[in-house]
Design a protein around this motif. Structure first.
Motif, PDB file in Angstrom:
ATOM      1  N   GLY A 159       0.870  -1.455   0.147  1.00  0.00           N
ATOM      2  CA  GLY A 159       0.356   0.150  -0.186  1.00  0.00           C
ATOM      3  C   GLY A 159       1.150   1.196   0.138  1.00  0.00           C
ATOM      4  O   GLY A 159       0.533   2.423  -0.112  1.00  0.00           O
ATOM      5  N   GLY A 160       1.848   1.036   0.003  1.00  0.00           N
ATOM      6  CA  GLY A 160       2.742   2.033   0.493  1.00  0.00           C
ATOM      7  C   GLY A 160       3.531   2.579  -1.086  1.00  0.00           C
ATOM      8  O   GLY A 160       3.062   2.306  -1.786  1.00  0.00           O
ATOM      9  N   SER A 161       4.148   3.435  -1.232  1.00  0.00           N
ATOM     10  CA  SER A 161       4.889   4.235  -2.069  1.00  0.00           C
ATOM     11  C   SER A 161       6.254   4.160  -2.348  1.00  0.00           C
ATOM     12  O   SER A 161       6.989   4.638  -1.295  1.00  0.00           O
ATOM     13  N   LEU A 162       6.521   4.452  -3.782  1.00  0.00           N
ATOM     14  CA  LEU A 162       8.190   4.789  -4.166  1.00  0.00           C
ATOM     15  C   LEU A 162       8.220   5.345  -5.403  1.00  0.00           C
ATOM     16  O   LEU A 162       7.477   5.616  -5.898  1.00  0.00           O
ATOM     17  N   ARG A 163       8.902   6.501  -5.374  1.00  0.00           N
ATOM     18  CA  ARG A 163       9.532   6.977  -6.172  1.00  0.00           C
ATOM     19  C   ARG A 163      11.146   6.522  -7.030  1.00  0.00           C
ATOM     20  O   ARG A 163      11.962   7.218  -5.971  1.00  0.00           O
ATOM     21  N   LEU A 164      11.165   5.967  -7.889  1.00  0.00           N
ATOM     22  CA  LEU A 164      12.473   6.196  -8.561  1.00  0.00           C
ATOM     23  C   LEU A 164      13.236   7.401  -9.436  1.00  0.00           C
ATOM     24  O   LEU A 164      12.020   7.240 -10.554  1.00  0.00           O
TER      25      LEU A 164
END
Length: 121
Positions: free
Chosen positions: A15-20
């Motif tokens: 449910g979380g987020s990451l930005r590559l």
């Protein structure tokens, strides 16, 4: 010499987020398209998302509505915003660029070294 360097991977809960982020550097004449692929253990590398210098985008069905891709071709960079992450998104994510080096007349595929994304509670 051309290099693609990724950053932004890590461990995140479902449910979380990451930005590559990915930046290409070196002797580059132009970039036609940039994108992200991923490879999970025991599976083939697959396209996640891609964008062209003209603004066209393409997404894998499994990430549509959750991931967005943006390219800054003036900076030779591409970003992948990943929201609502699922355990099945766990993989090594590779940056890819279809680019023409300064020394050449053709476009070639270049790859980054990969960054691990792990989605787990």
């Amino acid at each position: 010499q051309v290099q693609l360097v990724e950053s932004g991977g890590g461990l995140v809960q479902p449910g979380g987020s990451l930005r590559l982020s990915c930046a290409a550097s070196g002797s580059i004449f132009s970039i036609n398209a940039m994108g992200w692929y991923r490879q999970a253990p025991g599976k083939e590398r697959e396209l996640v998302a891609a964008t062209t210098s003209s603004g066209r985008t393409n997404f894998a069905d499994s990430v549509k509505g959750r991931f967005t891709i943006s390219g800054d071709f003036a900076k030779n960079a591409v970003y992948l915003q990943m929201n609502s992450l699922k355990p099945e998104d766990t993989a090594v994510y590779y940056c890819n660029a279809d680019l023409r080096p300064a020394w050449g007349l053709s476009y070639y595929a270049y790859w980054g070294q990969g960054t691990q994304v792990t989605v787990s509670s």
